[in-house]
Each structure stands twice: as C-alpha cells, then as structure tokens.
Design a protein around this motif. Structure first.
Motif, PDB file in Angstrom:
ATOM      1  N   ALA A  86       0.832  -1.208   0.000  1.00 59.56           N
ATOM      2  CA  ALA A  86       0.000   0.000   0.000  1.00 59.56           C
ATOM      3  C   ALA A  86       0.862   1.252   0.000  1.00 59.56           C
ATOM      4  N   SER A  87       0.288   2.306  -0.570  1.00 56.68           N
ATOM      5  CA  SER A  87       0.911   3.624  -0.504  1.00 56.68           C
ATOM      6  C   SER A  87       0.378   4.365   0.715  1.00 56.68           C
ATOM      7  N   ILE A  88       0.912   5.550   0.977  1.00 63.54           N
ATOM      8  CA  ILE A  88       0.415   6.354   2.088  1.00 63.54           C
ATOM      9  C   ILE A  88      -1.045   6.741   1.853  1.00 63.54           C
ATOM     10  N   ALA A  89      -1.395   7.057   0.613  1.00 63.58           N
ATOM     11  CA  ALA A  89      -2.789   7.390   0.299  1.00 63.58           C
ATOM     12  C   ALA A  89      -3.703   6.201   0.564  1.00 63.58           C
ATOM     13  N   ASP A  90      -3.232   4.985   0.259  1.00 62.04           N
ATOM     14  CA  ASP A  90      -4.026   3.782   0.547  1.00 62.04           C
ATOM     15  C   ASP A  90      -4.229   3.619   2.047  1.00 62.04           C
ATOM     16  N   MET A  91      -3.172   3.817   2.838  1.00 59.35           N
ATOM     17  CA  MET A  91      -3.277   3.650   4.275  1.00 59.35           C
ATOM     18  C   MET A  91      -4.204   4.689   4.889  1.00 59.35           C
ATOM     19  N   ARG A  92      -4.242   5.876   4.324  1.00 63.07           N
ATOM     20  CA  ARG A  92      -5.177   6.892   4.814  1.00 63.07           C
ATOM     21  C   ARG A  92      -6.619   6.452   4.577  1.00 63.07           C
ATOM     22  N   ARG A  93      -6.875   5.855   3.427  1.00 63.86           N
ATOM     23  CA  ARG A  93      -8.227   5.338   3.149  1.00 63.86           C
ATOM     24  C   ARG A  93      -8.561   4.175   4.076  1.00 63.86           C
ATOM     25  N   TYR A  94      -7.588   3.296   4.303  1.00 67.33           N
ATOM     26  CA  TYR A  94      -7.830   2.162   5.202  1.00 67.33           C
ATOM     27  C   TYR A  94      -8.161   2.653   6.614  1.00 67.33           C
ATOM     28  N   ARG A  95      -7.452   3.663   7.087  1.00 70.25           N
ATOM     29  CA  ARG A  95      -7.713   4.179   8.423  1.00 70.25           C
ATOM     30  C   ARG A  95      -9.100   4.826   8.480  1.00 70.25           C
ATOM     31  N   GLU A  96      -9.472   5.576   7.460  1.00 72.08           N
ATOM     32  CA  GLU A  96     -10.819   6.163   7.408  1.00 72.08           C
ATOM     33  C   GLU A  96     -11.884   5.073   7.443  1.00 72.08           C
ATOM     34  N   ALA A  97     -11.655   3.982   6.700  1.00 65.81           N
ATOM     35  CA  ALA A  97     -12.611   2.868   6.688  1.00 65.81           C
ATOM     36  C   ALA A  97     -12.673   2.183   8.051  1.00 65.81           C
ATOM     37  N   GLU A  98     -11.510   2.014   8.695  1.00 67.15           N
ATOM     38  CA  GLU A  98     -11.484   1.375  10.012  1.00 67.15           C
ATOM     39  C   GLU A  98     -12.255   2.202  11.036  1.00 67.15           C
ATOM     40  N   GLY A 172      -7.395  10.999 -12.177  1.00 59.95           N
ATOM     41  CA  GLY A 172      -6.215  10.902 -11.324  1.00 59.95           C
ATOM     42  C   GLY A 172      -6.488  11.132  -9.856  1.00 59.95           C
ATOM     43  N   ARG A 173      -7.726  11.469  -9.477  1.00 60.19           N
ATOM     44  CA  ARG A 173      -8.041  11.717  -8.067  1.00 60.19           C
ATOM     45  C   ARG A 173      -9.302  10.968  -7.663  1.00 60.19           C
ATOM     46  N   LEU A 174      -9.425   9.746  -8.114  1.00 60.84           N
ATOM     47  CA  LEU A 174     -10.572   8.930  -7.755  1.00 60.84           C
ATOM     48  C   LEU A 174     -10.319   8.258  -6.408  1.00 60.84           C
ATOM     49  N   ASN A 175     -11.344   8.246  -5.567  1.00 66.62           N
ATOM     50  CA  ASN A 175     -11.255   7.558  -4.278  1.00 66.62           C
ATOM     51  C   ASN A 175     -10.061   8.061  -3.469  1.00 66.62           C
ATOM     52  N   THR A 176      -9.957   9.388  -3.342  1.00 68.63           N
ATOM     53  CA  THR A 176      -8.802  10.000  -2.693  1.00 68.63           C
ATOM     54  C   THR A 176      -9.253  10.937  -1.586  1.00 68.63           C
ATOM     55  N   LEU A 177      -8.587  10.850  -0.434  1.00 70.56           N
ATOM     56  CA  LEU A 177      -8.850  11.777   0.663  1.00 70.56           C
ATOM     57  C   LEU A 177      -8.128  13.094   0.430  1.00 70.56           C
ATOM     58  N   LEU A 178      -8.708  14.165   0.937  1.00 68.40           N
ATOM     59  CA  LEU A 178      -8.029  15.455   0.868  1.00 68.40           C
ATOM     60  C   LEU A 178      -6.749  15.409   1.690  1.00 68.40           C
ATOM     61  N   PRO A 179      -5.658  16.001   1.204  1.00 65.42           N
ATOM     62  CA  PRO A 179      -4.385  15.908   1.946  1.00 65.42           C
ATOM     63  C   PRO A 179      -4.427  16.560   3.317  1.00 65.42           C
TER      64      PRO A 179
END
Length: 245
Positions: A86-98, A172-179
């Motif tokens: 996973a990338s950092i962006a992926d881990m941010r999504r995983y944490r939001e989902a958790e 290029g910004r699908l399924n992405t959290l704001l930084p």
C-alpha cells in the motif's frame, strides 16, 4: 557552367542576407528581458523545490506515526502484510474505513443490547408490539415507515462525511482523501471532549480505535451467537449457554 555557378552563388548570398535581416527584425520586436523578474522567478522555484537530502516518507514510517498502535502489539500489527503493498494514500483510506466501521459497530453492539431489553419501551418504534425476541430477527419484523427515514438519515451523514474529507473525483483523483483531512475528524464534538494537547488527542484516538475494533468483533459474535442459539446476547450470558464456533 561558370554562369550557372555564378547564379548559384548570388542566390545563396541573397538568401543569407534576407535571413539575417528577418532575424534581426524579430529580435527588434522582442520585449526587453527583465533581469530582476527572471531572478525572482528562479529564487521562487528554488525555494519551493525540496532539498536533495529530503527523502519522502515510506508507508511503514507513516503508519508508525498514526494512533492505534497499542499493547500487546507495541509495533505495527499487520499479519497480512497490507502495508508492504500500500501507498500512504491507501493507508489513509484504510484508516478512514477502520474508523467508520468501528463507529458503526459500536452503535450496532449497543443497539443489540438496548433493542432487546427495551423493545416494549414507548419511545421505540414498536407501537403494535410486532418487534420482539432476539435482535437478529428485528430486521425482518420492522414495518414500513422506518426504513425510509433511516436511509435518508444515513445518506445525509455519508454526504457530510464525503464533503469533509474526500477530494472531488476527477481524472487521477478517484477515491482519494483530501491531503489536509485528518482521518475521522468530522468536526462533530457536541460535548467538547476533544483535548487541545496533541498527545492527549492521539491517546483518545487510540482508545476510540480500540473500542471500535472490539465492537467489530463483539457485534459479529452477537450475530453468530444469536443465530446459533436463537437467543439474544444478554439471555445467552445469563443462561450460561456456551457458543462454540
């Protein structure tokens, strides 16, 4: 032949003169160079460019800065090795989902207990006494007029969550959290429980994550236990029945 060479030389000379004249005319039309402006732009670019010694943070290092790391797993607990893929962006999504699933599970676990113990309470949606028994069967017993407002309320909550933390879906910004979005921080704190100190806030986030993780396992356990025994979790606890998975 000499006449041919003479004509060729004259033609080449005229072409060179015409080309030089056209180039000089173009240079005369160009705006004067603003040396100060160029220097200012170069300084801005150098200031915005990170130094060569600065390296981007890898995913594991980023995860270690997040709340949720707790005993007995003092290091990152990742038996499925999700972090490596996973990338950092992926881990941010995983944490939001958790966080989202943990909060829903805490409400679900509370609903299991309250729904069964207070099913005859006048404030509940059970005017005709149709909803009774273990909570696992309440879903099928609820009549029309309950689900429509519930779906509307869920839609409003999810729309608010998306507006707070998710970037507009573009190429290029699908399924992405704001930084700048802090995962799970929706600005909802009616009791003013959020501490001002950063370390205290991180400790509170860890407590929320741990309770959410426990609630996810607990709600699954209550669902399976009620399905096997046909009893609610409180009834199973007092009856002494042992549920073996």
């Amino acid at each position: 032949n000499f006449h041919f060479y003479d004509k060729t030389l004259v033609t080449m000379a005229l072409s060179m003169v015409a080309s030089s004249t056209f180039t000089a005319g173009l240079k005369g039309l160009q705006r004067p160079v603003n040396v100060k402006s160029q220097a200012r732009r170069a300084l801005t670019v150098r200031a915005a460019t990170p130094e060569a010694s600065e390296k981007p943070m890898d995913t594991l290092t980023y995860v270690k800065t997040l709340p949720g790391i707790t005993a007995p797993f003092e290091d990152v607990f990742d038996p499925a090795n999700f972090i490596a893929q996973a990338s950092i962006a992926d881990m941010r999504r995983y944490r939001e989902a958790e966080l989202t699933h943990g909060r829903v599970s805490m409400l679900a676990a509370l609903g299991f207990v309250i729904g069964e113990q207070l099913e005859d309470f006048p404030l509940f949606y059970n005017f005709d006494g149709r909803v009774s028994g273990p909570a696992i069967n309440h879903f099928q017993q609820v009549g029309q007029g309950f689900w429509e407002p519930l779906v509307l309320a869920i839609g409003i909550c999810e729309s608010y969550r998306v507006a707070c933390g998710w970037a507009t879906p573009t190429k290029g910004r699908l399924n992405t959290l704001l930084p700048e979005y802090v995962m799970g921080d929706l600005g909802f704190d009616p009791l003013g429980l959020k501490p001002d100190d950063a370390e205290e806030f991180k400790a509170m986030q860890t407590k929320e994550l741990n309770n959410g993780r426990l609630a996810m396992f607990g709600s699954i356990g209550m669902l399976v236990g009620s399905y096997i025994t046909g009893k609610g979790p409180i009834e199973v606890m007092y009856s002494g029945d042992v549920v073996v998975f």
